[in-house]
Every structure is written in structure tokens, then in C-alpha cells.
Design a protein around this motif. Structure first.
Motif, short mmCIF file in Angstrom:
data_model
loop_
_atom_site.label_atom_id
_atom_site.label_comp_id
_atom_site.label_asym_id
_atom_site.label_seq_id
_atom_site.Cartn_x
_atom_site.Cartn_y
_atom_site.Cartn_z
N LEU A 125 0.80 -1.30 0.06
CA LEU A 125 0.07 0.15 -0.09
C LEU A 125 0.87 1.22 0.12
CD1 LEU A 125 -2.89 1.26 0.22
CD2 LEU A 125 -2.28 1.22 2.67
N LEU A 126 1.86 1.18 0.89
CA LEU A 126 2.54 2.48 1.22
C LEU A 126 3.66 2.94 -0.14
CD1 LEU A 126 3.35 2.33 4.99
CD2 LEU A 126 1.73 3.86 3.63
N ASP A 127 4.34 1.79 -0.56
CA ASP A 127 5.30 1.55 -1.50
C ASP A 127 5.04 1.60 -2.93
OD1 ASP A 127 7.07 1.96 0.66
OD2 ASP A 127 7.76 -0.37 0.40
N VAL A 128 3.73 1.06 -2.87
CA VAL A 128 3.13 0.86 -4.57
C VAL A 128 1.79 1.69 -4.65
CG1 VAL A 128 2.36 -0.83 -6.07
CG2 VAL A 128 4.37 -1.43 -4.56
N LEU A 129 0.77 1.21 -3.99
CA LEU A 129 -0.51 1.71 -4.31
C LEU A 129 -0.75 3.06 -4.32
CD1 LEU A 129 -2.88 -1.20 -2.80
CD2 LEU A 129 -2.11 -0.71 -5.28
N LEU A 130 -0.20 3.69 -3.24
CA LEU A 130 -0.22 5.17 -2.99
C LEU A 130 0.73 5.94 -3.89
CD1 LEU A 130 -0.46 5.42 0.94
CD2 LEU A 130 -2.47 5.69 -0.81
N LYS A 131 1.44 5.17 -4.57
CA LYS A 131 2.32 5.91 -5.58
C LYS A 131 2.11 5.79 -7.11
CE LYS A 131 6.36 6.11 -2.47
NZ LYS A 131 7.39 5.39 -1.97
N LEU A 132 1.02 5.00 -7.07
CA LEU A 132 0.50 4.64 -8.52
C LEU A 132 0.18 6.17 -9.36
CD1 LEU A 132 -1.84 1.50 -8.21
CD2 LEU A 132 0.21 1.84 -9.38
N PRO A 133 0.34 6.45 -10.57
CA PRO A 133 0.13 7.62 -11.06
C PRO A 133 -1.57 7.83 -11.13
CG PRO A 133 1.20 6.25 -12.62
CD PRO A 133 0.90 5.45 -11.49
N GLY A 134 -1.81 9.36 -10.47
CA GLY A 134 -2.84 9.90 -10.36
C GLY A 134 -3.93 9.58 -9.06
N VAL A 135 -3.35 8.48 -8.39
CA VAL A 135 -4.17 8.20 -7.34
C VAL A 135 -4.64 9.21 -6.52
CG1 VAL A 135 -4.28 6.61 -5.20
CG2 VAL A 135 -3.64 5.81 -7.49
N SER A 136 -5.94 9.22 -6.05
CA SER A 136 -6.25 10.50 -5.15
C SER A 136 -7.05 9.74 -3.84
CB SER A 136 -7.38 11.24 -5.69
OG SER A 136 -8.52 10.76 -6.20
N ASP A 137 -7.37 8.43 -3.94
CA ASP A 137 -8.06 7.87 -2.83
C ASP A 137 -8.02 6.29 -3.00
OD1 ASP A 137 -9.45 7.92 -0.35
OD2 ASP A 137 -11.27 7.44 -1.42
N ILE A 138 -7.65 5.66 -1.91
CA ILE A 138 -7.72 4.17 -1.86
C ILE A 138 -8.54 3.59 -0.65
CG2 ILE A 138 -6.33 2.17 -1.47
CD1 ILE A 138 -4.18 3.51 -3.00
N ARG A 139 -9.34 2.69 -0.88
CA ARG A 139 -10.02 1.99 -0.01
C ARG A 139 -9.91 0.41 -0.31
NH1 ARG A 139 -14.34 5.78 2.49
NH2 ARG A 139 -13.60 7.74 1.34
N SER A 140 -9.60 -0.15 0.99
CA SER A 140 -9.33 -1.49 0.93
C SER A 140 -10.20 -2.44 1.58
CB SER A 140 -8.01 -1.93 1.66
OG SER A 140 -6.74 -1.03 1.29
N ASN A 141 -10.71 -3.32 1.03
CA ASN A 141 -11.62 -4.24 1.31
C ASN A 141 -10.87 -5.92 1.32
OD1 ASN A 141 -14.40 -2.89 1.21
ND2 ASN A 141 -13.24 -2.41 -0.77
N PHE A 142 -10.96 -6.33 2.79
CA PHE A 142 -10.26 -7.66 2.80
C PHE A 142 -11.07 -8.96 3.02
CE2 PHE A 142 -7.96 -4.15 4.86
CZ PHE A 142 -6.60 -4.50 4.35
N ALA A 143 -10.94 -9.77 1.98
CA ALA A 143 -11.57 -10.90 2.09
C ALA A 143 -11.34 -11.69 3.21
CB ALA A 143 -11.15 -11.91 0.70
N ILE A 144 -12.28 -12.00 3.64
CA ILE A 144 -12.28 -12.77 5.07
C ILE A 144 -12.42 -14.47 4.51
CG2 ILE A 144 -13.65 -13.39 7.08
CD1 ILE A 144 -12.32 -10.65 7.07
N GLN A 145 -13.13 -14.74 3.67
CA GLN A 145 -13.21 -16.27 3.09
C GLN A 145 -13.75 -16.06 1.99
OE1 GLN A 145 -17.15 -18.61 4.32
NE2 GLN A 145 -15.42 -19.97 5.19
N THR A 146 -13.08 -17.12 0.89
CA THR A 146 -13.49 -17.17 -0.40
C THR A 146 -14.62 -18.12 -0.61
OG1 THR A 146 -11.07 -16.28 -1.10
CG2 THR A 146 -12.67 -17.65 -2.86
#
Length: 170
Positions: A125-146
Motif C-alpha cells: 500500500l505505502l510503497d506501490v498503491l499510493l504511488k500509482l500515477p494519479g491516485v487520489s483515494d484508496i479503500r481496501s476491502n479484505f476477503a475474510i473467506q472465499t
């Protein structure tokens, strides 16, 4: 609707290959009620037409140490062509991102990310996602069970008697 028309035998071939992509041509032919030669011609036609895009092995994420699946909603600042291309190329370059969809709603993109654990996600999240070009907001949803993953595509919507644009079959 698909660009080509598929008949009942084509649909049976596709269903069988989705279930087991390692079937030999002889096994597949037997399963769909054809002799091997016409079956192989149909499979080759479906491949050449792009209906069958390839074959792959289904891997167990947990057995490979990828115990965390995260669905990440991404909002971008700008929607111009240059920004969109930069974002898409950056996403395609990351193996941890196994799918990316342009979506409607509050977010612009929905990513599916697989990683070993929460600590690895924090770093990603810190090293990649937040540094993707043009990103203004990120929301994460964690899978509990598939409950269901990587199911075959539904084929029931295809017409029963589709005859045009068929291959030189039987």
C-alpha cells in the motif's frame, strides 16, 4: 452476444475445457460426442477466433503462501488519456495485482491484490498503491473467506441453434 455463433457442440467443448483444460483431444471428443478429428478442428477454430484465449493451471493461493486477498477501490484525480494510460501500465506491471476493472460508482477502478499477509499489504500500500500515477483515494476491502473463485464462464445465454460463421467442422 459473441462475434461468432456457437452451436451446442461448441458450447459443450467450452464447458468441458473450462472444467479441465488438460483433457486430451481424444478425451474431449469422447466427452462431447465427436470423433477426434472434427473435435480438434473445432478447438483450433475456437482458439483462432479468440474464444479460447489460452490454457492455465489453477494454483492454490494459500498453499503458495498468498493468504491475503484484498479488493482495492481506487479513485484517480484526472481522467485524461495520458493519466489513464500511465495508471493502467503501472497496474499491469505489478504481479500482486491479479485483476483490475474500470468500474462505475464511488471508485474508478477495482483491483484484486494477493499477498502473503497484512504486513506485506501494508508495505505494498505505502510503497506501490499510493504511488500509482494519479491516485487520489484508496479503500481496501479484505476477503475474510472465499466462497467461490475462478469459476468457469456461464454459457447458458448462447443460442441453441447458432449456425453462422462456423468453422469447417464435421
Amino acid at each position: 452476444m459473441p462475434k461468432i455463433k456457437l452451436d451446442a457442440i461448441d458450447r459443450r467443448i467450452l464447458a468441458a475445457l473450462q472444467q479441465d483444460g488438460r483433457l486430451t483431444n481424444v478425451q474431449l471428443a469422447d466427452k462431447v460426442g465427436l470423433s477426434p478429428s472434427p473435435c480438434l478442428r473445432r478447438v483450433r477454430f475456437l482458439e483462432d477466433a479468440g474464444v479460447i484465449g489460452g490454457y492455465h493451471a489453477s494454483l492454490d493461493r494459500r498453499e503458495l503462501g498468498l493468504g491475503l486477498t484484498v479488493f482495492v477501490e481506487v479513485k484517480v484525480q484526472r481522467h485524461d488519456d495520458e493519466s489513464a494510460t500511465a495508471f493502467r501500465e503501472a497496474v499491469k506491471a505489478r504481479r500482486e495485482i491479479i485483476s483490475c476493472h474500470l468500474v462505475s460508482g464511488q471508485s474508478d477502478f477495482l483491483l484484486q491484490v494477493v499477498l502473503p499477509d497484512l504486513s506485506a499489504y501494508e508495505t505494498f500500500l505505502l510503497d506501490v498503491l499510493l504511488k500509482l500515477p494519479g491516485v487520489s483515494d484508496i479503500r481496501s476491502n479484505f476477503a475474510i473467506q472465499t466462497v467461490k473463485a475462478e469459476g468457469g464462464l456461464p454459457l447458458d445465454h448462447l443460442p441453441e441453434t447458432a449456425l453462422s460463421l462456423k468453422s469447417p467442422m464435421d
